[in-house]
Design a protein around this motif. Structure first.
Motif, PDB file in Angstrom:
ATOM      1  N   THR A   1      11.239 -17.244 -12.301  1.00  0.00           N
ATOM      2  CA  THR A   1       9.798 -16.957 -12.282  1.00  0.00           C
ATOM      3  C   THR A   1       8.949 -18.009 -13.006  1.00  0.00           C
ATOM      4  OG1 THR A   1      10.506 -14.627 -12.435  1.00  0.00           O
ATOM      5  CG2 THR A   1       8.161 -15.009 -12.401  1.00  0.00           C
ATOM      6  N   LEU A   2       9.440 -19.205 -13.143  1.00  0.00           N
ATOM      7  CA  LEU A   2       8.695 -20.255 -13.833  1.00  0.00           C
ATOM      8  C   LEU A   2       7.822 -21.033 -12.840  1.00  0.00           C
ATOM      9  CD1 LEU A   2       8.061 -21.833 -16.390  1.00  0.00           C
ATOM     10  CD2 LEU A   2      10.076 -23.254 -15.929  1.00  0.00           C
ATOM     11  N   ARG A   3       6.510 -20.962 -13.017  1.00  0.00           N
ATOM     12  CA  ARG A   3       5.566 -21.689 -12.177  1.00  0.00           C
ATOM     13  C   ARG A   3       5.690 -23.197 -12.405  1.00  0.00           C
ATOM     14  NH1 ARG A   3       0.040 -18.685 -11.298  1.00  0.00           N
ATOM     15  NH2 ARG A   3      -0.775 -20.821 -11.397  1.00  0.00           N
TER      16      ARG A   3
ATOM     17  N   HIS B   1      11.163 -19.235  -8.151  1.00  0.00           N
ATOM     18  CA  HIS B   1       9.845 -18.955  -7.580  1.00  0.00           C
ATOM     19  C   HIS B   1       8.843 -18.936  -8.715  1.00  0.00           C
ATOM     20  CE1 HIS B   1      10.115 -14.892  -9.220  1.00  0.00           C
ATOM     21  NE2 HIS B   1      11.342 -14.837  -8.726  1.00  0.00           N
ATOM     22  N   GLY B   2       7.569 -18.846  -8.370  1.00  0.00           N
ATOM     23  CA  GLY B   2       6.526 -18.790  -9.380  1.00  0.00           C
ATOM     24  C   GLY B   2       6.024 -17.385  -9.628  1.00  0.00           C
ATOM     25  N   GLU B   3       4.767 -17.278 -10.019  1.00  0.00           N
ATOM     26  CA  GLU B   3       4.162 -15.993 -10.388  1.00  0.00           C
ATOM     27  C   GLU B   3       2.660 -16.078 -10.137  1.00  0.00           C
ATOM     28  OE1 GLU B   3       5.075 -12.257 -12.784  1.00  0.00           O
ATOM     29  OE2 GLU B   3       5.669 -13.334 -10.964  1.00  0.00           O
TER      30      GLU B   3
ATOM     31  N   VAL C   1       3.476 -16.150   0.660  1.00  0.00           N
ATOM     32  CA  VAL C   1       4.095 -17.467   0.470  1.00  0.00           C
ATOM     33  C   VAL C   1       3.059 -18.431  -0.109  1.00  0.00           C
ATOM     34  CG1 VAL C   1       5.907 -17.237   2.206  1.00  0.00           C
ATOM     35  CG2 VAL C   1       3.630 -17.988   2.916  1.00  0.00           C
ATOM     36  N   TYR C   2       2.272 -17.935  -1.028  1.00  0.00           N
ATOM     37  CA  TYR C   2       1.222 -18.738  -1.650  1.00  0.00           C
ATOM     38  C   TYR C   2       1.840 -19.906  -2.419  1.00  0.00           C
ATOM     39  CZ  TYR C   2      -1.546 -14.654  -0.458  1.00  0.00           C
ATOM     40  OH  TYR C   2      -2.159 -13.635   0.231  1.00  0.00           O
ATOM     41  N   PRO C   3       1.117 -21.027  -2.520  1.00  0.00           N
ATOM     42  CA  PRO C   3       1.696 -22.206  -3.182  1.00  0.00           C
ATOM     43  C   PRO C   3       2.110 -21.953  -4.619  1.00  0.00           C
ATOM     44  CG  PRO C   3      -0.670 -22.499  -2.747  1.00  0.00           C
ATOM     45  CD  PRO C   3      -0.229 -21.299  -1.988  1.00  0.00           C
ATOM     46  N   GLU C   4       1.397 -21.087  -5.334  1.00  0.00           N
ATOM     47  CA  GLU C   4       1.771 -20.788  -6.718  1.00  0.00           C
ATOM     48  C   GLU C   4       3.126 -20.071  -6.802  1.00  0.00           C
ATOM     49  OE1 GLU C   4      -2.726 -20.781  -6.426  1.00  0.00           O
ATOM     50  OE2 GLU C   4      -1.057 -19.932  -5.275  1.00  0.00           O
ATOM     51  N   LEU C   5       3.546 -19.442  -5.697  1.00  0.00           N
ATOM     52  CA  LEU C   5       4.859 -18.800  -5.643  1.00  0.00           C
ATOM     53  C   LEU C   5       5.944 -19.752  -5.163  1.00  0.00           C
ATOM     54  CD1 LEU C   5       4.054 -15.307  -4.054  1.00  0.00           C
ATOM     55  CD2 LEU C   5       4.408 -15.854  -6.462  1.00  0.00           C
ATOM     56  N   ALA C   6       5.606 -20.599  -4.200  1.00  0.00           N
ATOM     57  CA  ALA C   6       6.615 -21.385  -3.500  1.00  0.00           C
ATOM     58  C   ALA C   6       6.894 -22.741  -4.144  1.00  0.00           C
ATOM     59  CB  ALA C   6       6.200 -21.588  -2.044  1.00  0.00           C
ATOM     60  N   HIS C   7       5.925 -23.303  -4.859  1.00  0.00           N
ATOM     61  CA  HIS C   7       6.092 -24.608  -5.483  1.00  0.00           C
ATOM     62  C   HIS C   7       6.858 -24.423  -6.788  1.00  0.00           C
ATOM     63  CE1 HIS C   7       3.970 -28.568  -6.911  1.00  0.00           C
ATOM     64  NE2 HIS C   7       5.232 -28.753  -6.592  1.00  0.00           N
TER      65      HIS C   7
END
Length: 447
Positions: A10-12, A272-274, A288-294
């Protein structure tokens, strides 16, 4: 060749870039997950295909795909395979221990890796000595796994909530330090500090919260997305998250040094992100927002100089790279990230476009949304994203969005091509979990 894979759950990417500037090695700044949450992404890491191909997703959360997984492949090649994890969704009942010679974690992870007596529910009601004796007898004679049940009972009796915050990562660090590493070793570590609920040690807590971090930061992301958001101020939640990541960075600095002493290559990633209200979405429950996928990806080790690479890569490429490092073949959708032919190790990513999948909501969370009177149907639509060049395009319920300067029509056409290339495995699982496991899943936002 000894290889370690560390997943900081879960680290952005933006938070990683701010807090992990000390991490040495090759930094891939354009890395993308295969999905938005832990189970499908780890399935891709372990088996080298997209989650929909493996049939590991919201309707089947077990790693039961027919493809061999990385620990099995490395084990057949003579590697000793070990794992230390904290996330209960990766525990033995879900099959992620496949191929590992040693698959362990914190006491809670170990105790919930089977059908365990629910001591928490038992302790919610006043009980006398005779009741505890009967419960212990049930652990011995009923269908529960005896030793994990007794260990969990002892922990509950000793008031496990008094364990120091941050103990899980410290336990992982202790495991790394005490493990006698030989030759041809593979180690997988999953660290949970960036995952909700955010409970760093007291000295790291800077958010102004009137109640304990443990309760203020615990909420269901899909419910918050369906409703009016969480009860706690989003700025407070983000600060508590950042506090947890600062702690994670400090612990991992120690762990990384230990790993480099015993392992030739250490791969550090996030799964994934958060989200903290961006796009009116919370946690990593949807989209699948960029903050989740990047996601971050760094490869460190002997003969690997610091470098930055900006080509788009997928976490699938980590799977292929692990096989390459071990010098073994095997089917993988990934491309190798390293040139191993010379005296020094350099980056060598093959140009590619990367697919990201959202295959629906967690059924337990969807049921909760509906039970609370919200309409969950918008969460049922499958959504996909594509990283190509320096751009990322992604589907939403409200249309197609782009980050970067790519041509929208071309990006949509390429996304359609990638989706057509997927040979989906239709898999459904009716597997249940124990009540004790369900409680832990709920604390992590999975139920």
């Amino acid at each position: 060749m000894n290889v370690a894979l560390v997943v900081m759950d879960t680290l952005r990417f933006d938070t990683f870039r701010e807090r992990f500037d000390w991490l040495s090695g090759i930094r891939f700044t354009n890395a993308w997950a295969t999905s938005h949450w832990t189970v499908p992404v780890h399935a891709s890491l372990f088996a080298g295909k997209y989650p929909s191909e493996l049939g590991v997703h919201v309707d089947n959360q077990s790693l039961d795909c027919p493809e061999p997984v990385i620990a099995e492949q490395l084990g057949e090649a003579g590697y000793t395979t070990r794992a230390f994890a904290s996330n209960i969704i990766l525990a033995r009942p879900f099959g992620f221990d496949r191929g590992f010679d040693e698959y362990t974690g914190t006491w809670k992870f170990r105790a919930l890796s089977g059908d365990v007596f629910d001591w928490e529910a038992f302790a919610d009601e006043p009980q006398g000595p005779a009741a505890y004796a009967r419960a212990g007898w049930d652990c011995l004679t009923e269908s529960y796994e005896t030793w994990p049940s007794l260990v969990r009972g002892a922990r509950v009796a000793l008031d496990r909530v008094d364990e120091p915050p941050g103990h899980e990562s410290r336990a992982a660090l202790d495991y790394v330090r005490r493990t006698d590493v030989g030759d041809h070793e593979f180690l997988f570590v999953n660290l949970m500090d960036a995952h909700m609920p955010h409970t760093p040690p007291e000295s790291y807590r800077t958010a102004e919260i009137d109640e304990p971090y443990e309760t203020a930061t615990e909420y269901n992301g899909l419910v918050a997305t369906a409703g009016d958001g969480p009860d706690t101020d989003p700025a407070v939640l983000k600060q508590a998250y950042d506090d947890s990541v600062r702690y994670l960075s400090d612990v991992y600095r120690e762990m990384h040094e230990e790993l480099l002493d015993d392992f030739d290559v250490v791969v550090t990633i996030s799964d994934h992100g958060e989200l903290f209200g961006e796009h009116d979405v919370w946690q990593h429950s949807y989209g699948v927002y960029p903050e989740l996928a990047h996601v971050p990806c760094v490869i460190s080790g002997d003969g690997i100089d610091d470098a930055t690479r900006t080509e788009p890569i997928s976490l699938l490429d980590v799977h292929r790279t692990l096989l390459d490092l071990a010098g073994i073949g095997g089917e993988s959708r990934g491309n190798g990230l390293l040139d191993l032919s010379g005296p020094t190790v350099t980056a060598d990513p093959t140009p590619r476009d990367c697919l990201v999948e959202y295959l629906g909501p967690n059924p337990r969370n969807r049921e909760k949304v509906e039970r609370l009177g919200y309409d969950p149907t918008r969460f049922d639509e499958e959504l996909f994203g594509i990283a190509a060049g320096s751009s990322y395009g992604y589907e939403t319920n409200d249309g197609f969005r782009i980050v970067g300067d790519a041509d929208e029509s071309a990006l949509r056409d390429r996304l359609a091509e990638l989706r057509t290339d997927i040979d989906r495995r239709d898999a459904r699982s009716e597997r249940g979990v124990s009540e004790a496991t369900r409680r832990q899943l709920e604390q992590l936002g999975y139920a």
